[in-house]
Design a protein around this motif. Structure first.
Motif, PDB file in Angstrom:
ATOM      1  N   VAL A 182      26.712  44.266  43.347  1.00  0.00           N
ATOM      2  CA  VAL A 182      25.345  44.528  42.840  1.00  0.00           C
ATOM      3  C   VAL A 182      25.995  46.421  42.504  1.00  0.00           C
ATOM      4  N   GLY A 183      26.085  46.662  43.856  1.00  0.00           N
ATOM      5  CA  GLY A 183      26.435  48.654  43.849  1.00  0.00           C
ATOM      6  C   GLY A 183      27.657  48.935  42.807  1.00  0.00           C
ATOM      7  N   ALA A 184      28.778  48.068  42.290  1.00  0.00           N
ATOM      8  CA  ALA A 184      29.319  48.612  41.752  1.00  0.00           C
ATOM      9  C   ALA A 184      28.271  48.977  40.371  1.00  0.00           C
ATOM     10  N   GLN A 234      28.650  44.363  58.894  1.00  0.00           N
ATOM     11  CA  GLN A 234      27.538  43.390  58.311  1.00  0.00           C
ATOM     12  C   GLN A 234      27.624  43.563  57.079  1.00  0.00           C
ATOM     13  N   LEU A 235      27.241  44.700  56.625  1.00  0.00           N
ATOM     14  CA  LEU A 235      26.754  45.232  55.191  1.00  0.00           C
ATOM     15  C   LEU A 235      28.328  44.371  54.615  1.00  0.00           C
ATOM     16  N   LEU A 236      28.978  44.628  54.592  1.00  0.00           N
ATOM     17  CA  LEU A 236      30.935  44.574  53.316  1.00  0.00           C
ATOM     18  C   LEU A 236      30.774  42.731  53.303  1.00  0.00           C
ATOM     19  N   ALA A 237      29.926  42.154  54.598  1.00  0.00           N
ATOM     20  CA  ALA A 237      30.361  40.953  54.225  1.00  0.00           C
ATOM     21  C   ALA A 237      29.149  40.108  53.757  1.00  0.00           C
ATOM     22  N   LEU A 238      28.215  40.703  53.639  1.00  0.00           N
ATOM     23  CA  LEU A 238      26.867  40.445  52.329  1.00  0.00           C
ATOM     24  C   LEU A 238      27.480  39.745  51.383  1.00  0.00           C
ATOM     25  N   PRO A 239      27.691  38.778  50.743  1.00  0.00           N
ATOM     26  CA  PRO A 239      27.952  38.208  49.341  1.00  0.00           C
ATOM     27  C   PRO A 239      26.865  39.042  48.333  1.00  0.00           C
ATOM     28  N   ILE A 273      33.089  39.499  48.532  1.00  0.00           N
ATOM     29  CA  ILE A 273      33.945  38.511  49.088  1.00  0.00           C
ATOM     30  C   ILE A 273      33.039  36.957  48.176  1.00  0.00           C
ATOM     31  N   ALA A 274      32.146  37.296  47.406  1.00  0.00           N
ATOM     32  CA  ALA A 274      31.871  36.131  46.227  1.00  0.00           C
ATOM     33  C   ALA A 274      32.724  35.956  45.147  1.00  0.00           C
ATOM     34  N   VAL A 275      33.784  36.928  45.120  1.00  0.00           N
ATOM     35  CA  VAL A 275      34.635  37.083  43.592  1.00  0.00           C
ATOM     36  C   VAL A 275      35.973  37.070  44.621  1.00  0.00           C
ATOM     37  N   ALA A 276      35.926  36.758  45.616  1.00  0.00           N
ATOM     38  CA  ALA A 276      37.636  36.676  46.466  1.00  0.00           C
ATOM     39  C   ALA A 276      38.170  36.044  45.897  1.00  0.00           C
ATOM     40  N   SER A 277      37.633  34.596  45.718  1.00  0.00           N
ATOM     41  CA  SER A 277      38.211  33.282  46.209  1.00  0.00           C
ATOM     42  C   SER A 277      39.034  33.298  44.394  1.00  0.00           C
ATOM     43  N   TRP A 278      38.074  34.125  43.190  1.00  0.00           N
ATOM     44  CA  TRP A 278      38.851  33.723  41.694  1.00  0.00           C
ATOM     45  C   TRP A 278      39.534  34.845  41.441  1.00  0.00           C
ATOM     46  N   VAL A 279      39.834  35.782  42.024  1.00  0.00           N
ATOM     47  CA  VAL A 279      40.787  37.152  41.987  1.00  0.00           C
ATOM     48  C   VAL A 279      41.071  37.522  42.767  1.00  0.00           C
ATOM     49  N   SER A 280      42.560  37.265  42.350  1.00  0.00           N
ATOM     50  CA  SER A 280      43.593  38.045  42.497  1.00  0.00           C
ATOM     51  C   SER A 280      43.635  39.400  43.644  1.00  0.00           C
TER      52      SER A 280
END
Length: 227
Positions: A77-79, A67-72, A187-194
């Motif tokens: 923030v962790g990085a 569930q945590l990994l699915a949060l955008p 997942i928040a940046v997955a759509s615009w990062v290769s």
């Protein structure tokens, strides 16, 4: 006791041990960096305290990893937090720190270990849970096996840092590498990062360069001001 003769069980256990060895190195570096300014007699206590807190957090994360990994934005923030920890750990110990009672640095080291381990453990926990195939006994074994690996690994890295202080920036760079790789998998940046291995490696390299560059710059500036 049927599991004793179950090859699937032993195969999964071998995979978990391999994961613990491969991924436990990151945690060992964080612990070594956080404890390197402590007196020799307090290092073991800080390692035990930090690992104990980190293991408890890891157990809690087991129930919420998916569930945590699915949060955008969670990985972003962790990085960012990991980048900050990496830079902070590269800074020299201020002179006035020696005048502060030892307990303050001791508790600060434990807190740093727990926070950094919590950030890095999401992927680690998910890997162990995946290898265990939902077997709670296997997951528990994985957590138990990781304890001596992290403790012994951190003591080994500490000795290396004491003997060769030049490796300290490399430890900070490793945290930056993990942070950069973590950021681009959010997942928040997955759509615009290769979504390929080179993009992740490039982001990881940028994270490592950022931590080492800023950390060494601030370190040199702090040393210059002290002189």
């Amino acid at each position: 006791m049927e599991w004793l003769s179950d090859p699937v069980f032993w195969m999964a256990l071998m995979q978990i041990i391999a994961i613990d060895i491969l991924l436990g190195g990151d945690n060992a570096v964080v612990i070594a960096l956080a404890c390197r300014h402590l007196p020799e007699e307090q290092r073991r206590q800080a390692i035990v305290g930090g690992v104990a807190g980190a293991i408890l957090l890891r157990i809690a994360l087991l129930f919420f990893a998916m569930q945590l990994l699915a949060l955008p934005y969670l990985k972003l923030v962790g990085a960012a937090l990991l980048l900050w920890i990496g830079i902070k750990l590269l800074l020299p110990e201020p002179e006035e720190a020696h005048e502060v009672k030892a307990g303050a640095s001791f508790l600060a080291a434990i807190k740093t270990i727990i926070v950094a381990d919590a950030v890095m453990s999401l992927d680690n926990v998910l890997a162990v849970a995946g290898a265990a195939g939902g077997n709670l006994f296997l997951v528990s074994l994985g957590v138990l096996i990781s304890i001596p690996i992290i403790v012994w690994g951190s003591q080994l890295v500490l000795k290396l840092m004491d003997r060769f202080p030049q490796v300290v920036p490399l430890g900070g760079g490793l945290l930056g590498w993990i942070a950069g790789g973590m950021a681009v998998t959010d997942i928040a940046v997955a759509s615009w990062v290769s979504n390929d291995v080179w993009s992740k490696h490039l982001a990881a390299a940028c994270g490592a360069a950022l931590v080492m560059g800023v950390g060494l710059l601030l370190r040199a500036r702090t040393s210059a001001l002290a002189n």
